[in-house]
Design a protein around this motif. Structure first.
Motif, PDB file in Angstrom:
ATOM      1  N   LYS A   5       0.889  -1.109  -0.203  1.00 33.06           N
ATOM      2  CA  LYS A   5       0.027  -0.094   0.046  1.00 33.06           C
ATOM      3  C   LYS A   5       0.796   1.156  -0.038  1.00 33.06           C
ATOM      4  O   LYS A   5       2.179   1.211   0.491  1.00 33.06           O
ATOM      5  CB  LYS A   5      -0.936  -0.151   1.292  1.00 33.06           C
ATOM      6  N   ALA A  15      -2.700   4.983   7.948  1.00 32.93           N
ATOM      7  CA  ALA A  15      -4.124   5.262   8.377  1.00 32.93           C
ATOM      8  C   ALA A  15      -4.856   3.800   8.502  1.00 32.93           C
ATOM      9  O   ALA A  15      -5.830   3.808   9.145  1.00 32.93           O
ATOM     10  CB  ALA A  15      -4.990   5.933   7.573  1.00 32.93           C
ATOM     11  N   ASP A  30      -1.612   5.556   3.003  1.00 29.84           N
ATOM     12  CA  ASP A  30      -2.674   4.822   3.319  1.00 29.84           C
ATOM     13  C   ASP A  30      -2.412   3.625   4.271  1.00 29.84           C
ATOM     14  O   ASP A  30      -3.352   3.603   5.250  1.00 29.84           O
ATOM     15  CB  ASP A  30      -3.100   4.139   1.829  1.00 29.84           C
TER      16      ASP A  30
END
Length: 233
Positions: free
Chosen positions: A52, A59, A56
């Motif tokens: 990822k 989070a 991202d």
């Protein structure tokens, strides 16, 4: 003190203890649920291993990431009291400068400590730019904050009892909410795996402790009722 007042005070104490036991049991149950969710998420991530973007991943940890950059010539950070099987050692973290961002502490593996607990020196990391893959996770749980979080080692590095944000920021401009657990297949560092609960209690252990606390609460309540209503000779 009058008997009625004494009984009332004893009930206040008993109910207060029961409430404390129940709260402890609920906390243990909550930790079991949190760790089960963490293990489920990490199992899914490790099965897919689809990188990822870092933003991202930060989070939604745990997340598999691939980052590019280079290791910096900053002394290693070691986390103390890390078990691997029956042995106790340190987990070693090295500072990795991202091409498009701050430093990231990379877990390069575990080393045993000798009987005198002398922390071994760390060899310099390769200086060439490289791509690293691994599991991005929050820093290990700090536990009870007893004593200073870290101390300075002879090589200029730090030996940490817990990875508080201030410890992770020691190198400057370093992310303090995440560390990279380096892919064990990468030919760098020391022996390692991606077990997230290697040095902490499992969900089953937390559930066992929760049952104990609930049992203490129930036992104390029953004992209090028995003493309250037993017939005096």
């Amino acid at each position: 003190m009058k008997p009625a007042l004494r009984r009332a005070l004893l009930w206040v104490v008993a109910l207060g203890l029961c409430l404390a036991f129940v709260r402890a049991g609920l906390w243990q149950s909550g930790r079991a649920a949190e760790k089960e969710a963490l293990l489920g998420d990490s199992a899914r991530v490790l099965a897919e291993r689809q990188p990822k973007p870092l933003a991202d991943a930060l989070a939604a940890m745990p997340a598999w990431v691939a980052v590019e950059g280079a290791f910096e010539a900053i002394p290693a950070l070691r986390l103390d009291n890390q078990r691997r099987g029956p042995q106790v050692g340190v987990r070693v973290y090295r500072a990795f400068r991202l091409d498009d961002g701050p430093r990231l502490w990379v877990d390069i593996g575990w080393r045993p400590l000798p009987a005198d607990r002398r922390v071994p020196d760390e060899a310099p990391m390769p200086a060439a730019p490289m791509r690293l893959e691994g599991l991005l996770v929050p820093p290990p749980s700090a536990g009870l904050a007893l004593g200073p979080a870290a101390s300075v080692l002879p090589d200029g590095g730090r030996l940490a009892l817990r990875l508080e944000p201030a410890v992770l920021r020691e190198a400057g401009e370093a992310l303090d909410g995440a560390v990279l657990r380096l892919d064990p297949a990468t030919a760098l560092g020391h022996e390692r795996d991606l077990d997230l609960l290697a040095n902490t209690l499992s969900p089953d252990k937390h559930r066992g402790y929760a049952l104990q606390w609930f049992g203490f609460a129930a036992g104390l309540l029953l004992l209090s009722l028995f003493l309250q209503f037993r017939r005096r000779p």
